[in-house]
Design an enzyme around this catalytic site. Structure first.
Site, PDB file in Angstrom:
ATOM      1  N   SER A   7      -1.266  -1.833  -6.649  1.00  0.00           N
ATOM      2  CA  SER A   7      -2.061  -0.898  -5.848  1.00  0.00           C
ATOM      3  C   SER A   7      -3.036  -0.173  -6.760  1.00  0.00           C
ATOM      4  CB  SER A   7      -1.150   0.118  -5.161  1.00  0.00           C
ATOM      5  OG  SER A   7      -1.916   1.246  -4.791  1.00  0.00           O
ATOM      6  N   HIS A  32      -3.711  -4.722  -3.803  1.00  0.00           N
ATOM      7  CA  HIS A  32      -3.375  -3.828  -2.693  1.00  0.00           C
ATOM      8  C   HIS A  32      -4.345  -2.644  -2.679  1.00  0.00           C
ATOM      9  CE1 HIS A  32      -0.520  -2.160   0.263  1.00  0.00           C
ATOM     10  NE2 HIS A  32      -0.745  -0.979  -0.303  1.00  0.00           N
ATOM     11  N   ASP A  34      -5.403   0.844  -0.867  1.00  0.00           N
ATOM     12  CA  ASP A  34      -4.887   1.926  -0.010  1.00  0.00           C
ATOM     13  C   ASP A  34      -6.031   2.745   0.557  1.00  0.00           C
ATOM     14  OD1 ASP A  34      -1.995   1.691  -0.127  1.00  0.00           O
ATOM     15  OD2 ASP A  34      -2.264   2.000  -2.286  1.00  0.00           O
ATOM     16  N   MET A  36      -7.187   5.703   2.888  1.00  0.00           N
ATOM     17  CA  MET A  36      -6.679   6.944   3.495  1.00  0.00           C
ATOM     18  C   MET A  36      -7.842   7.791   3.997  1.00  0.00           C
ATOM     19  SD  MET A  36      -3.773   8.022   0.759  1.00  0.00           S
ATOM     20  CE  MET A  36      -2.744   6.795  -0.067  1.00  0.00           C
ATOM     21  N   HIS A  65      -4.408  -1.886   3.167  1.00  0.00           N
ATOM     22  CA  HIS A  65      -3.419  -1.061   3.858  1.00  0.00           C
ATOM     23  C   HIS A  65      -4.135   0.143   4.453  1.00  0.00           C
ATOM     24  CE1 HIS A  65       0.454   1.606   3.235  1.00  0.00           C
ATOM     25  NE2 HIS A  65       0.143   1.443   4.510  1.00  0.00           N
ATOM     26  N   MET A  67      -4.294   3.414   6.119  1.00  0.00           N
ATOM     27  CA  MET A  67      -3.568   4.629   6.495  1.00  0.00           C
ATOM     28  C   MET A  67      -4.593   5.563   7.132  1.00  0.00           C
ATOM     29  SD  MET A  67      -1.271   4.790   3.079  1.00  0.00           S
ATOM     30  CE  MET A  67      -2.428   3.709   2.252  1.00  0.00           C
ATOM     31  N   MET A 136       7.216   1.068   4.414  1.00  0.00           N
ATOM     32  CA  MET A 136       6.903   2.163   3.498  1.00  0.00           C
ATOM     33  C   MET A 136       8.207   2.762   2.981  1.00  0.00           C
ATOM     34  SD  MET A 136       3.693   2.376   3.043  1.00  0.00           S
ATOM     35  CE  MET A 136       3.849   3.788   1.946  1.00  0.00           C
ATOM     36  N   GLY A 143       0.408   8.205  -4.390  1.00  0.00           N
ATOM     37  CA  GLY A 143       1.130   7.343  -5.311  1.00  0.00           C
ATOM     38  C   GLY A 143       2.115   8.181  -6.118  1.00  0.00           C
ATOM     39  N   ASP A 174       6.383  -0.921  -0.175  1.00  0.00           N
ATOM     40  CA  ASP A 174       5.338  -0.098  -0.794  1.00  0.00           C
ATOM     41  C   ASP A 174       5.834   1.332  -0.993  1.00  0.00           C
ATOM     42  OD1 ASP A 174       2.922   1.016  -1.569  1.00  0.00           O
ATOM     43  OD2 ASP A 174       1.895   0.653   0.335  1.00  0.00           O
ATOM     44  N   GLY A 196       1.972   0.775  -7.722  1.00  0.00           N
ATOM     45  CA  GLY A 196       0.804   1.488  -8.219  1.00  0.00           C
ATOM     46  C   GLY A 196       1.069   2.074  -9.588  1.00  0.00           C
TER      47      GLY A 196
END
Ligand code: DX5
Ligand code: ZN
Length: 221
Positions: A7, A32, A34, A36, A65, A67, A136, A143, A174, A196
């Protein structure tokens, strides 16, 4: 073989290109990403323009991913930016089946993720339609958090459901994955490890990938 998905949330954001190339050279399977939005989770990270800039610098699949609230509004934008897998949160989708079908129509693999407090049983009806389930093992948003031990049982039950329903679905985990937690996670049935801090927080990125690889080989059934 268990896949390793570093990540980049824990990477140096000023050096993303070289950090991605570093993990690619060290044998990572997926990158990966992330995403957000400050609404679904209390943090803001990167979006489509960053993915687009990185796309030309690696051949590895972009495991994206989301979020974010209202992911339906952004599926196409992420595809255009270069996402290969798009994982949405169960908790963020009112019409999850429609969302998953749309991800497929756009030519991506479709993943569904659940938060630590969301029961595995809620995945039952969507499972036949997805390519990936993401469990999750921390509350999403940051992280470097500690692995929630109760996730092991959730992974085990999800692995069982996958085996019975659609054995080729990836089971990704994750949050808090490191050299101490990886064995139990893989033994419970995970087939993709996201990490990560354990990878990018380590001076020797290649060595941490190798350790995760070795821990998962010892325990994959
Ligand atoms: C958390 C993210 C994770 C995060 C994992 O909300 O979804 O992908 O980067 O970080 P570590 O491995 O440091 O727990
Ligand atoms: Zn993630």
């Amino acid at each position: 073989m268990v896949k390793i998905a570093p990540s980049i949330l824990a990477a140096d954001f000023a050096e993303l290109k070289s950090q991605i190339q570093l993990v690619e050279a060290a044998g990572a399977d997926w990158i990966h990403l992330d995403i957000m939005d400050g609404h679904f989770v209390p943090n803001i990270t990167i979006g489509p323009p960053v993915i687009k800039s990185l796309r030309k610098h690696t051949k590895l699949p972009f495991d994206t991913h989301l979020m974010i609230a209202n992911p339906d509004a952004y599926l196409e934008i992420f595809r255009q930016a270069g996402a290969d897998h798009l994982t949405v949160h169960y908790e963020a989708c009112t019409h999850l089946h429609r969302t998953v079908e749309r991800v497929h129509e756009l030519g991506m693999k479709a993943g569904v993720s659940i938060n630590p407090a969301t029961p595995v049983s809620l995945l039952k009806e969507i499972l036949p339609f997805v390519d990936l389930i993401l469990i999750m093992s921390v509350n999403p948003g940051f992280g470097g958090q500690s692995f929630i031990q109760a996730s092991v049982e959730k992974i085990r039950r999800t692995a069982e459901m996958i085996k019975e329903t659609k054995p080729d679905v990836f089971l990704e985990v994750d949050g808090g994955v490191d050299d101490r937690t990886a064995e139990a996670i893989v033994r419970a049935g995970a087939t993709v490890l996201v990490a990560g801090n354990y990878i990018f927080g380590n001076e020797n990125v290649a060595a941490s990938i190798a350790t995760l690889r070795q821990k998962s080989q010892n325990n994959h059934s």
